[in-house]
Scaffold this motif. Structure first.
Motif, PDB file in Angstrom:
ATOM      1  N   PHE A  21       9.126  24.966  14.500  1.00  0.00           N
ATOM      2  CA  PHE A  21       9.621  26.007  15.386  1.00  0.00           C
ATOM      3  C   PHE A  21       8.481  26.471  16.293  1.00  0.00           C
ATOM      4  CE2 PHE A  21      12.236  26.005  11.618  1.00  0.00           C
ATOM      5  CZ  PHE A  21      13.538  26.143  12.105  1.00  0.00           C
ATOM      6  N   ASN A  22       8.749  26.513  17.605  1.00  0.00           N
ATOM      7  CA  ASN A  22       7.759  26.881  18.623  1.00  0.00           C
ATOM      8  C   ASN A  22       6.544  25.957  18.571  1.00  0.00           C
ATOM      9  OD1 ASN A  22       6.901  28.490  20.840  1.00  0.00           O
ATOM     10  ND2 ASN A  22       5.462  29.560  19.505  1.00  0.00           N
ATOM     11  N   GLY A  23       6.811  24.676  18.483  1.00  0.00           N
ATOM     12  CA  GLY A  23       5.733  23.705  18.467  1.00  0.00           C
ATOM     13  C   GLY A  23       6.274  22.306  18.671  1.00  0.00           C
ATOM     14  N   ALA A  24       5.354  21.348  18.713  1.00  0.00           N
ATOM     15  CA  ALA A  24       5.723  19.952  18.876  1.00  0.00           C
ATOM     16  C   ALA A  24       5.978  19.328  17.516  1.00  0.00           C
ATOM     17  CB  ALA A  24       4.615  19.203  19.611  1.00  0.00           C
ATOM     18  N   VAL A  25       6.489  18.092  17.538  1.00  0.00           N
ATOM     19  CA  VAL A  25       6.803  17.401  16.302  1.00  0.00           C
ATOM     20  C   VAL A  25       5.555  17.278  15.433  1.00  0.00           C
ATOM     21  CG1 VAL A  25       6.394  15.087  17.256  1.00  0.00           C
ATOM     22  CG2 VAL A  25       8.006  15.381  15.371  1.00  0.00           C
ATOM     23  N   HIS A  26       5.724  17.406  14.120  1.00  0.00           N
ATOM     24  CA  HIS A  26       4.631  17.297  13.150  1.00  0.00           C
ATOM     25  C   HIS A  26       3.611  18.417  13.306  1.00  0.00           C
ATOM     26  CE1 HIS A  26       2.447  15.616   9.958  1.00  0.00           C
ATOM     27  NE2 HIS A  26       2.322  14.357  10.353  1.00  0.00           N
ATOM     28  N   GLY A  27       4.060  19.614  13.782  1.00  0.00           N
ATOM     29  CA  GLY A  27       3.195  20.784  13.756  1.00  0.00           C
ATOM     30  C   GLY A  27       2.198  20.902  14.878  1.00  0.00           C
ATOM     31  N   GLY A  28       2.472  20.311  16.041  1.00  0.00           N
ATOM     32  CA  GLY A  28       1.581  20.493  17.180  1.00  0.00           C
ATOM     33  C   GLY A  28       1.815  21.839  17.846  1.00  0.00           C
ATOM     34  N   PRO A  29       0.777  22.663  18.080  1.00  0.00           N
ATOM     35  CA  PRO A  29       0.969  23.984  18.705  1.00  0.00           C
ATOM     36  C   PRO A  29       1.483  23.870  20.141  1.00  0.00           C
ATOM     37  CG  PRO A  29      -1.165  23.857  17.588  1.00  0.00           C
ATOM     38  CD  PRO A  29      -0.621  22.463  17.638  1.00  0.00           C
ATOM     39  N   ALA A  30       2.022  24.955  20.653  1.00  0.00           N
ATOM     40  CA  ALA A  30       2.516  25.014  22.036  1.00  0.00           C
ATOM     41  C   ALA A  30       1.340  25.244  22.965  1.00  0.00           C
ATOM     42  CB  ALA A  30       3.558  26.123  22.166  1.00  0.00           C
ATOM     43  N   TRP A  31       0.502  24.208  23.152  1.00  0.00           N
ATOM     44  CA  TRP A  31      -0.745  24.381  23.887  1.00  0.00           C
ATOM     45  C   TRP A  31      -0.745  23.713  25.267  1.00  0.00           C
ATOM     46  CZ3 TRP A  31      -3.793  21.985  19.257  1.00  0.00           C
ATOM     47  CH2 TRP A  31      -3.469  20.639  19.099  1.00  0.00           C
ATOM     48  N   ASN A  32       0.330  23.034  25.670  1.00  0.00           N
ATOM     49  CA  ASN A  32       0.416  22.468  27.013  1.00  0.00           C
ATOM     50  C   ASN A  32       1.860  22.095  27.332  1.00  0.00           C
ATOM     51  OD1 ASN A  32       0.832  20.028  25.624  1.00  0.00           O
ATOM     52  ND2 ASN A  32      -1.295  19.386  25.843  1.00  0.00           N
ATOM     53  N   SER A  33       2.076  21.510  28.501  1.00  0.00           N
ATOM     54  CA  SER A  33       3.382  21.034  28.957  1.00  0.00           C
ATOM     55  C   SER A  33       4.408  22.179  28.966  1.00  0.00           C
ATOM     56  CB  SER A  33       3.841  19.869  28.083  1.00  0.00           C
ATOM     57  OG  SER A  33       4.943  19.195  28.659  1.00  0.00           O
ATOM     58  N   ASP A  34       5.690  21.863  28.784  1.00  0.00           N
ATOM     59  CA  ASP A  34       6.731  22.895  28.836  1.00  0.00           C
ATOM     60  C   ASP A  34       6.586  23.900  27.699  1.00  0.00           C
ATOM     61  OD1 ASP A  34       8.343  21.980  31.128  1.00  0.00           O
ATOM     62  OD2 ASP A  34       8.657  20.212  29.897  1.00  0.00           O
ATOM     63  N   LEU A  35       6.099  23.448  26.534  1.00  0.00           N
ATOM     64  CA  LEU A  35       5.855  24.387  25.443  1.00  0.00           C
ATOM     65  C   LEU A  35       4.763  25.375  25.812  1.00  0.00           C
ATOM     66  CD1 LEU A  35       6.072  22.022  22.344  1.00  0.00           C
ATOM     67  CD2 LEU A  35       7.399  24.123  22.662  1.00  0.00           C
ATOM     68  N   GLY A  36       3.695  24.886  26.448  1.00  0.00           N
ATOM     69  CA  GLY A  36       2.619  25.771  26.872  1.00  0.00           C
ATOM     70  C   GLY A  36       3.054  26.744  27.947  1.00  0.00           C
ATOM     71  N   GLN A  37       3.952  26.283  28.827  1.00  0.00           N
ATOM     72  CA  GLN A  37       4.476  27.175  29.865  1.00  0.00           C
ATOM     73  C   GLN A  37       5.503  28.155  29.313  1.00  0.00           C
ATOM     74  OE1 GLN A  37       6.033  25.531  33.429  1.00  0.00           O
ATOM     75  NE2 GLN A  37       4.104  24.601  34.077  1.00  0.00           N
ATOM     76  N   GLN A  38       6.108  27.835  28.150  1.00  0.00           N
ATOM     77  CA  GLN A  38       7.185  28.651  27.578  1.00  0.00           C
ATOM     78  C   GLN A  38       8.346  28.786  28.568  1.00  0.00           C
ATOM     79  OE1 GLN A  38       6.931  30.358  24.073  1.00  0.00           O
ATOM     80  NE2 GLN A  38       5.857  28.412  24.236  1.00  0.00           N
ATOM     81  N   ASN A  39       8.678  27.660  29.238  1.00  0.00           N
ATOM     82  CA  ASN A  39       9.761  27.711  30.223  1.00  0.00           C
ATOM     83  C   ASN A  39      11.098  27.298  29.599  1.00  0.00           C
ATOM     84  OD1 ASN A  39      10.067  24.808  30.333  1.00  0.00           O
ATOM     85  ND2 ASN A  39       8.262  24.718  31.658  1.00  0.00           N
ATOM     86  N   ARG A  40      12.136  27.207  30.416  1.00  0.00           N
ATOM     87  CA  ARG A  40      13.490  26.982  29.926  1.00  0.00           C
ATOM     88  C   ARG A  40      13.735  25.539  29.482  1.00  0.00           C
ATOM     89  NH1 ARG A  40      17.214  30.149  28.160  1.00  0.00           N
ATOM     90  NH2 ARG A  40      18.878  29.014  29.218  1.00  0.00           N
ATOM     91  N   TYR A  41      12.824  24.631  29.793  1.00  0.00           N
ATOM     92  CA  TYR A  41      13.014  23.245  29.388  1.00  0.00           C
ATOM     93  C   TYR A  41      12.537  22.965  27.963  1.00  0.00           C
ATOM     94  CZ  TYR A  41      14.140  21.955  34.197  1.00  0.00           C
ATOM     95  OH  TYR A  41      14.742  21.848  35.421  1.00  0.00           O
ATOM     96  N   ARG A  42      11.767  23.860  27.412  1.00  0.00           N
ATOM     97  CA  ARG A  42      11.215  23.596  26.078  1.00  0.00           C
ATOM     98  C   ARG A  42      12.297  23.723  25.013  1.00  0.00           C
ATOM     99  NH1 ARG A  42      10.577  29.155  26.406  1.00  0.00           N
ATOM    100  NH2 ARG A  42      10.447  30.294  24.419  1.00  0.00           N
ATOM    101  N   ASP A  43      12.149  22.947  23.945  1.00  0.00           N
ATOM    102  CA  ASP A  43      13.014  23.096  22.780  1.00  0.00           C
ATOM    103  C   ASP A  43      12.399  24.139  21.850  1.00  0.00           C
ATOM    104  OD1 ASP A  43      14.825  21.177  23.622  1.00  0.00           O
ATOM    105  OD2 ASP A  43      13.762  19.536  22.640  1.00  0.00           O
ATOM    106  N   TYR A  44      13.221  25.067  21.370  1.00  0.00           N
ATOM    107  CA  TYR A  44      12.711  26.097  20.473  1.00  0.00           C
ATOM    108  C   TYR A  44      12.314  25.509  19.124  1.00  0.00           C
ATOM    109  CZ  TYR A  44      14.354  29.770  23.646  1.00  0.00           C
ATOM    110  OH  TYR A  44      14.543  30.605  24.728  1.00  0.00           O
ATOM    111  N   PHE A  45      12.895  24.369  18.779  1.00  0.00           N
ATOM    112  CA  PHE A  45      12.512  23.669  17.548  1.00  0.00           C
ATOM    113  C   PHE A  45      12.666  22.174  17.775  1.00  0.00           C
ATOM    114  CE2 PHE A  45      17.040  24.388  17.276  1.00  0.00           C
ATOM    115  CZ  PHE A  45      17.539  23.179  16.794  1.00  0.00           C
TER     116      PHE A  45
END
Length: 530
Positions: A68-92
C-alpha cells in the motif's frame, strides 16, 4: 492295429497341445523395480536420480505480496507517479510468485559438483495507469503483466560449482550472506550492495578451516553494478526531475571483487572490496544522449576506475532470546554508487512531491550517478566520480516459536565534488556541482547566490536518504509465514529556495519549493516454503 496306432498318436498330440498351453500361461519374470533412494549426504530433501549417483532436490516457495502506497515488493513512493502522488498511481499493488528451485550434487574426486537454478513464475501490474509511463515498457512486458491470465518468468540463480569455482549467475563474491535483507522483507533497503538474484560471474572460494574463507571473482557490471554517467554539455542535460540521460560507454572490463570472511558460532565478520570501471561514450551527443554524426570525431572522456569497500557483521546468540541476532554492514564507494544505492533492481533516482507553505507544491530531487562530465577546457577535465556511503542493519527477535519481529533501518549519502552554486561563484563548470547546476538552471530558472525570495534557489545536488521499518511474522505451522511490514522513507535533499518550472506532466508549470520529503508504506505477505 491301425486303430491302436491312431489312438496313441492322437493322445500324444493332445498332451503336447495341453503342455504348450500351460507353458504359455506361466508368468514371465519381471525386471527389478529401482525405487527412489534418499540421499542423506547434503541434508533433507535430496534423493538419488534413478540410475545415477547424482542427488537432486526440488524446492521453492509460493508467495503473495500486497504493498500500500508503494511499488511491488515494498518499494517506497520515491519517484514516477507514486512520487508525484498523482491520479495515475495505484494506491496498492500486488504480486503473486511461484519460485521453483532445482539443486543437483554429485560427489567426485575433485569434491562436489553442484548445479543450481531458480525460476520465478509471477504476475503483477505496473503500479500506474499513466499511458506515457507504460510506453516505456517493452511490448512483450506490457502484454504479459497487464492482461488477465498473463504473467512472466524471471530467472534468478543459474550456476555450476566445481572444485571451489562458481560459474554462472550467482551472488557476487563481494556480497554478505543476507544481501539487502538483514531483517526486512522489502527489496528496497538502501545503504549497501545487493545481488540477491544473481549476477553473471566467475569466482573462486578457498576454505582455510575454522570458518575462515576468502573469495575472488569477476562480475559482469552491465546490469547490476552501474547507475549512470551524465554528459552535462548536451542540450537539456538535466530534465524536470533533476535527472539526465545516461552517457555510459559499453562494458569494457568486469568488476574485480573479493572478500575475506570469518563465519563461526558467535557470528560472522567479513571485509569486501570491488574495482569498478567508469567510462563515458562521447563528448558530443544530441538531446537525450543520442549519438550524432559528430560524436565519433568529438572524442570521449578518459576512462576512470572507481570502487567500493564494505564491512559486514552478524552477532548471534544475543541474550534477548533464542535465535536472535544483529546484522549490520557499512559501505563506501567512489564512482560505484550502485554499491550503496542498491535494490533488487535498478538504482532509483528520487523525485518526490509534497505540500508547500507558499508554492504550488514542494519537491525533493536526488540524482544517482557514478560520475558526471562536462567536455572542454572550462569543463570538468574528464569524469568527476560521485562519492557515496551508507550503513544498514537489523535487530531480529523471536518472541516464541510462532512469532518474530525485526527492526531495520538504513542511512545513505551521495556527494558530488565542488561547492554550492559553483557555476555562479567563479568555478564555472569545472566541478561536478558546477556542471550539474549549470545544466539544472537551464530547466529550473531562478538560481541565485541566496534563495530567500520566491522563485530563487541555491543549487546543490547532494542528498541523503533514511529508512526505518519494522516487520512482524506469524508462523502458525512449519514453512507457512504471514508478515506485515511498515517502512518510513525520508529524502534529505540539499537544494534550498524555490523555482517556477514545468514539472513532468500531469504537474503544471508553477512555483515549487525545494524541500525534504517523506513517505510511508505498508507491505503484507503470505509465503509457503516447500
Amino acid at each position: 492295429m491301425i486303430r491302436a496306432r491312431t489312438l496313441i498318436l492322437g493322445s500324444a498330440a493332445g498332451l503336447i497341445a495341453v503342455s504348450g498351453a500351460q507353458a504359455a500361461d506361466l508368468p514371465v519374470k519381471a525386471k527389478a523395480v529401482e525405487y527412489v533412494r534418499i540421499c542423506s549426504l547434503y541434508g533433507a530433501g535430496f534423493f538419488f536420480i534413478p540410475g545415477t549417483d547424482t542427488c537432486i532436490k526440488i524446492g521453492g516457495y509460493l508467495r503473495a505480496d500486497t504493498t500500500f502506497n508503494g511499488a511491488v515488493h515494498g518499494g517506497p513512493a520515491w519517484n514516477s507517479d507514486l512520487g508525484q502522488q498523482n491520479r495515475y498511481r495505484d494506491y496498492f499493488v500486488s504480486r503473486s510468485r511461484l519460485a521453483l528451485t532445482i539443486d543437483t550434487r554429485t560427489a567426485t574426486e575433485y569434491g562436489v559438483v553442484r548445479t543450481f537454478g531458480q525460476g520465478d513464475f509471477q504476475f503483477n501490474n505496473f503500479g500506474t495507469s499513466n499511458p506515457t509511463t507504460l510506453t516505456n515498457f517493452p511490448a512483450q512486458a506490457s502484454n504479459a503483466l497487464n492482461v488477465a491470465g498473463g504473467g512472466y518468468v524471471a530467472v534468478e540463480f543459474l550456476f555450476i560449482q566445481f572444485a571451489g569455482f562458481t560459474f554462472g549467475k550467482s551472488a557476487s563474491a563481494y556480497a554478505t550472506p543476507w544481501q539487502g535483507f538483514p531483517g526486512n522483507i522489502n527489496s528496497s533497503l538502501l545503504g549497501g550492495q545487493n545481488t540477491d538474484t544473481g549476477v553473471n560471474n566467475i569466482q573462486y572460494t578457498a576454505e582455510f578451516g575454522n570458518g575462515v574463507s576468502a573469495s575472488i571473482g569477476l562480475d559482469d557490471p552491465t546490469v547490476w553494478d552501474r547507475t549512470a554517467v551524465y554528459n552535462l554539455s548536451i542540450p537539456g542535460a538535466i530534465g524536470a526531475n533533476g535527472t539526465g540521460s545516461n552517457a555510459y560507454a559499453g562494458t569494457h572490463a568486469p568488476e574485480i571483487v573479493g572478500r575475506i570472511r570469518v563465519d563461526q558460532a558467535w557470528g560472522l565478520f567479513q571485509v569486501s572490496a570491488a574495482a569498478h570501471e567508469v567510462s563515458g561514450s562521447y563528448n558530443t551527443l544530441d538531446a537525450g544522449g543520442v549519438p550524432s554524426a559528430a560524436s565519433e570525431i568529438s572524442g570521449h572522456p578518459e576512462t576512470k576506475w572507481g570502487g567500493a569497500v564494505m564491512a559486514g557483521l552478524q552477532i548471534k546468540n544475543i541474550p534477548t532470546g533464542v535465535g536472535d541476532d544483529i546484522k549490520v554492514d557499512a559501505s563506501y564507494a567512489k564512482g560505484a554508487t550502485k554499491y550503496v544505492i542498491a535494490t533488487s533492481g535498478t538504482s532509483p533516482n528520487f523525485a518526490m512531491f509534497g505540500d508547500s507553505g507558499f508554492g504550488y507544491q514542494s519537491v525533493g530531487f536526488g540524482a544517482t550517478t557514478d560520475g558526471v562530465y562536462f567536455p572542454g577546457a572550462a569543463g570538468t577535465g574528464g569524469i568527476a566520480l560521485t562519492t557515496a556511503w551508507g550503513v544498514r542493519g537489523a535487530f531480529n527477535h523471536n518472541w516464541d516459536p510462532y512469532w518474530s519481529t525485526s527492526l531495520f533501518g538504513s542511512y545513505s549519502s551521495v556527494r558530488y565534488d565542488g561547492g554550492t552554486n559553483d557555476n555562479l561563484l567563479g568555478a564555472g563548470t569545472s566541478t561536478a556541482k558546477g556542471a550539474y547546476c549549470a545544466a539544472f538552471a537551464a530547466s529550473h530558472p531562478g538560481q541565485a547566490l541566496a534563495g530567500n525570495a520566491a522563485g530563487a534557489y541555491t543549487c546543490n545536488p547532494d542528498f541523503n536518504v533514511s529508512q526505518l521499518g519494522v516487520v512482524t511474522r506469524w508462523t502458525p505451522v512449519k514453512n507457512l509465514t504471514f508478515s506485515g511490514e511498515v517502512q518510513w522513507f525520508h529524502l534529505d535533499q540539499k537544494m534550498s529556495g524555490s523555482s517556477v518550472f514545468t514539472a513532468t506532466a500531469p504537474k503544471p508549470n508553477a512555483l515549487y519549493e525545494f524541500k525534504d520529503q517523506d513517505t510511508v508504506l505498508l507491505q503484507l505477505r503470505v509465503q509457503r516454503n516447500f
